[in-house]
Design a protein around this motif. Structure first.
Motif, PDB file in Angstrom:
ATOM      1  N   UNK A   1      30.886  43.424  68.071  1.00 32.55           N
ATOM      2  CA  UNK A   1      31.272  42.109  68.547  1.00 32.55           C
ATOM      3  C   UNK A   1      30.820  41.079  67.514  1.00 32.55           C
ATOM      4  N   UNK A   2      31.336  39.862  67.624  1.00 35.09           N
ATOM      5  CA  UNK A   2      30.969  38.815  66.689  1.00 35.09           C
ATOM      6  C   UNK A   2      30.919  37.480  67.405  1.00 35.09           C
ATOM      7  N   UNK A   3      30.084  36.586  66.897  1.00 31.63           N
ATOM      8  CA  UNK A   3      29.990  35.235  67.449  1.00 31.63           C
ATOM      9  C   UNK A   3      30.726  34.223  66.577  1.00 31.63           C
ATOM     10  N   UNK A   4      31.163  34.664  65.404  1.00 29.09           N
ATOM     11  CA  UNK A   4      31.970  33.842  64.510  1.00 29.09           C
ATOM     12  C   UNK A   4      33.190  34.658  64.089  1.00 29.09           C
ATOM     13  N   UNK A   5      34.343  34.012  63.987  1.00 34.01           N
ATOM     14  CA  UNK A   5      35.593  34.735  63.749  1.00 34.01           C
ATOM     15  C   UNK A   5      35.612  35.517  62.439  1.00 34.01           C
ATOM     16  N   UNK A   6      34.937  35.031  61.412  1.00 38.80           N
ATOM     17  CA  UNK A   6      35.008  35.693  60.112  1.00 38.80           C
ATOM     18  C   UNK A   6      33.930  36.759  59.922  1.00 38.80           C
ATOM     19  N   UNK A   7      33.060  36.970  60.899  1.00 38.72           N
ATOM     20  CA  UNK A   7      31.998  37.976  60.773  1.00 38.72           C
ATOM     21  C   UNK A   7      32.595  39.372  60.813  1.00 38.72           C
ATOM     22  N   UNK A   8      32.112  40.248  59.943  1.00 34.03           N
ATOM     23  CA  UNK A   8      32.687  41.577  59.804  1.00 34.03           C
ATOM     24  C   UNK A   8      31.588  42.641  59.798  1.00 34.03           C
TER      25      UNK A   8
END
Length: 240
Positions: A206-213
């Motif tokens: 999961x991510x809290x920022x759209x660009x996190x990978x």
């Protein structure tokens, strides 16, 4: 088996990881979860403690703190605090110093019991590293040596994976890949504001920022992994 949420990095107090923090609280599945913060890796930094109390208090939690550097609690008091918690959040900082202190006090066994009993274990950076078999760590930078190097650390092995937090920070991905290459292993690279959720032997990202990978790191390079929220078997990671 139990639940672990490992966060690659980010500013909790600044709201960068809020979506992940919300998920951690949701996974407890209680109306008012009891959340214990363990800030050993930051030397019990009081500003960090205040941020945790504010963020998790606003998420509906009753909070407490286990100070192991600023205070010297007995093993009985430590056990009581860990047993009290529905979720445990371990803060970032010096992974090696934290693990050495925990092991000197026998805290790893208390955390293992909590994990098996259903306590949600979580944390960021050093607080993510600790739950894994091994981690890519910057602990030597705290020594003051200007020529410090990243190291490979043995963790608590609740998750049989080699982990790298802050995978998007300068030089980290290449260093991690070299460690993977030299071991013949594979690893997971978590960028800041991303997290690996492990539930009873299955995982999702999961991510809290759209660009996190998130990346699977092998000797041939790194491959972006799906952030679709689907639970997959941990054993399949090495086959990707």
């Amino acid at each position: 088996m139990g639940i672990i949420v490992a966060i690659g990095g980010g500013n909790m107090g600044g709201g960068e990881t809020l979506k992940i923090d919300q998920e951690i609280v949701y996974l407890v599945n209680k109306k008012r979860p009891k959340a214990l913060f363990i800030p050993t890796a930051s030397d019990d930094d009081e500003g960090y403690i205040s941020s945790f109390e504010r963020v998790y208090g606003n998420l509906g939690c009753e909070t407490d703190v286990l100070r192991l550097v600023a205070q010297k609690p007995s093993l009985e008091v430590i056990a009581q605090k860990i047993d009290w918690a529905d979720l445990i959040y371990v803060g970032g900082g010096n992974t090696k110093k934290m693990l050495d202190l925990w092991r000197s006090k026998g805290i790893e066994w208390l955390l293992s019991e909590a994990y098996v009993s259903g306590t949600v274990l979580s944390g960021l950076s050093a607080g993510a590293n600790c739950w894994f078999r091994e981690s890519h760590s910057d602990s030597l930078k705290y020594s003051g040596d200007p020529n410090w190097k990243w190291i490979r650390l043995s963790g608590l092995s609740f998750v049989d994976v080699f982990l790298c937090p802050h995978h998007n920070e300068e030089g980290r991905a290449d260093s991690f890949q070299n460690m993977v290459l030299n071991s013949g292993d594979y690893g997971i690279g978590l960028e800041n504001n991303s997290a690996m959720v492990i539930i009873d032997g299955k995982y999702r990202f999961i991510a809290s920022q759209e660009d996190a990978q998130v990346y699977l790191v092998r000797d041939v390079g790194y491959v972006p992994l799906e952030m679709d929220g689907k639970l997959r078997d941990l054993k399949e990671l090495g086959e990707i």
